[in-house]
Design a protein around this motif. Structure first.
Motif, PDB file in Angstrom:
ATOM      1  N   VAL A 103       0.228  14.755 -57.907  1.00  0.00           N
ATOM      2  CA  VAL A 103      -1.217  14.481 -58.237  1.00  0.00           C
ATOM      3  C   VAL A 103      -2.100  15.234 -57.172  1.00  0.00           C
ATOM      4  O   VAL A 103      -3.140  15.804 -57.479  1.00  0.00           O
ATOM      5  CB  VAL A 103      -1.575  13.126 -58.291  1.00  0.00           C
ATOM      6  N   LEU A 112      -2.479  18.843 -57.576  1.00  0.00           N
ATOM      7  CA  LEU A 112      -3.183  19.225 -58.839  1.00  0.00           C
ATOM      8  C   LEU A 112      -4.868  18.858 -58.497  1.00  0.00           C
ATOM      9  O   LEU A 112      -5.557  19.871 -58.740  1.00  0.00           O
ATOM     10  CB  LEU A 112      -2.964  18.361 -59.847  1.00  0.00           C
ATOM     11  N   ARG A 113      -4.919  18.104 -57.613  1.00  0.00           N
ATOM     12  CA  ARG A 113      -6.457  17.777 -57.436  1.00  0.00           C
ATOM     13  C   ARG A 113      -7.048  18.855 -56.266  1.00  0.00           C
ATOM     14  O   ARG A 113      -7.984  19.148 -56.333  1.00  0.00           O
ATOM     15  CB  ARG A 113      -6.455  16.357 -56.524  1.00  0.00           C
ATOM     16  N   LEU A 156      -8.317  21.940 -58.278  1.00  0.00           N
ATOM     17  CA  LEU A 156      -9.435  21.846 -59.099  1.00  0.00           C
ATOM     18  C   LEU A 156     -10.609  22.407 -58.351  1.00  0.00           C
ATOM     19  O   LEU A 156     -10.766  22.379 -57.125  1.00  0.00           O
ATOM     20  CB  LEU A 156      -9.774  20.175 -59.162  1.00  0.00           C
ATOM     21  N   GLU A 167     -13.875  18.171 -58.892  1.00  0.00           N
ATOM     22  CA  GLU A 167     -13.289  17.208 -58.165  1.00  0.00           C
ATOM     23  C   GLU A 167     -13.562  15.620 -58.425  1.00  0.00           C
ATOM     24  O   GLU A 167     -12.812  14.724 -58.510  1.00  0.00           O
ATOM     25  CB  GLU A 167     -13.073  17.601 -56.806  1.00  0.00           C
ATOM     26  N   ASP A 216      -7.486  10.188 -60.947  1.00  0.00           N
ATOM     27  CA  ASP A 216      -6.073  10.378 -60.654  1.00  0.00           C
ATOM     28  C   ASP A 216      -5.184  10.170 -61.822  1.00  0.00           C
ATOM     29  O   ASP A 216      -4.237  10.743 -62.122  1.00  0.00           O
ATOM     30  CB  ASP A 216      -5.572   9.527 -59.282  1.00  0.00           C
ATOM     31  N   ASP A 255      -6.149  10.991 -64.842  1.00  0.00           N
ATOM     32  CA  ASP A 255      -6.038  12.178 -65.556  1.00  0.00           C
ATOM     33  C   ASP A 255      -5.055  12.829 -65.185  1.00  0.00           C
ATOM     34  O   ASP A 255      -4.326  13.838 -65.874  1.00  0.00           O
ATOM     35  CB  ASP A 255      -7.480  12.568 -65.745  1.00  0.00           C
ATOM     36  N   LEU A 256      -5.055  13.401 -64.006  1.00  0.00           N
ATOM     37  CA  LEU A 256      -4.027  14.155 -63.159  1.00  0.00           C
ATOM     38  C   LEU A 256      -2.651  13.658 -63.417  1.00  0.00           C
ATOM     39  O   LEU A 256      -1.844  14.485 -63.495  1.00  0.00           O
ATOM     40  CB  LEU A 256      -4.532  14.429 -61.730  1.00  0.00           C
ATOM     41  N   ARG A 314       0.272  15.996 -64.735  1.00  0.00           N
ATOM     42  CA  ARG A 314       1.584  15.820 -64.086  1.00  0.00           C
ATOM     43  C   ARG A 314       3.077  15.492 -64.814  1.00  0.00           C
ATOM     44  O   ARG A 314       3.796  16.208 -64.801  1.00  0.00           O
ATOM     45  CB  ARG A 314       1.442  14.949 -62.721  1.00  0.00           C
TER      46      ARG A 314
END
Length: 226
Positions: free
Chosen positions: A102, A105-106, A109, A114, A119, A121-122, A126
């Motif tokens: 996660v 992925l963040r 962004l 951001e 989290d 959504d991420l 994932r």
């Protein structure tokens, strides 16, 4: 009743339009800035019977070279961006620690998004990547990439081609130079007008700003020896 949800494959990358409005205007302006700089240095050319024809061929060759370089760099950027996205997907898929995935992925962004993405959504992203059955082994070109590169090449060459035409049809080199400069400024205004209308910044104002930018940028480049 419980039903098993099959692992979803990663859908093929959906390609945006090859060149959006901003891309088209920017590519055209880059070519016009180059052309304006070029014709600004034409005074240094020794006049002769076929000076206009030589200038036309030189300007056309310069536009072709610029278009080719821009098209190649488009392919380089496309492959690098695709490779970066694939690397992120593979990292997330192989990482056992969900929190680390996660975070990866963040970190990918854009800064402007951001704070808008939770989290949760991420985590859904994932999970989808973790359950993907196939990922390409490496980033590769697709046919659309070459179509896009060709579009950039043609846009730069054809967009700046009118700037070279006065040297072919006007015998007086000084008059051809003036006509070429005027055509370039008019095209810069049109490009700025289109960009301003698209962005809501004011079409006419953006047209004049782009024209002024072209003049100032050319003066700076020539002053620096370009």
């Amino acid at each position: 009743m419980n039903t098993a949800t099959p692992a979803r494959q990663i859908e093929p990358e959906t390609r945006a339009p090859i060149l959006n409005t901003v891309d088209r205007v920017c590519e055209l302006c880059f070519g016009l800035f180059m052309a304006l700089t070029f014709v600004g240095a034409v005074k240094a050319v020794t006049a002769g019977e076929d000076a206009g024809y030589k200038m036309f061929l030189t300007a056309l060759g310069c536009n072709l070279a610029w278009g080719l370089a821009d098209a190649v760099m488009y392919l380089v950027r496309t492959l690098a961006d695709r490779g970066q996205r694939l690397k992120l997907a593979v990292t997330v898929q192989r990482e056992q620690d969900q929190a680390v995935s996660v975070r990866a992925l963040r970190d990918a962004l854009p800064a402007t998004l951001e704070s808008l993405v939770e989290d949760a959504d991420l985590e859904r992203i994932r999970a989808r990547l973790a359950g993907a059955s196939t990922l390409p082994p490496r980033a590769n070109f697709v046919r659309g990439d070459f179509v896009g590169a060709l579009g950039i090449f043609l846009l730069v060459v054809l967009g700046t081609f009118p700037v070279a035409l006065p040297f072919l049809f006007i015998a007086d080199l000084k008059a051809a130079l003036i006509a070429s400069r005027l055509l370039t400024l008019v095209m810069l205004f049109i490009a700025g007008f289109a960009l301003g209308r698209y962005s809501g910044a004011g079409a006419i104002r953006a047209g004049f700003v782009m024209t002024a930018l072209g003049v100032l940028l050319t003066m700076a480049i020539i002053a620096l020896g370009g």
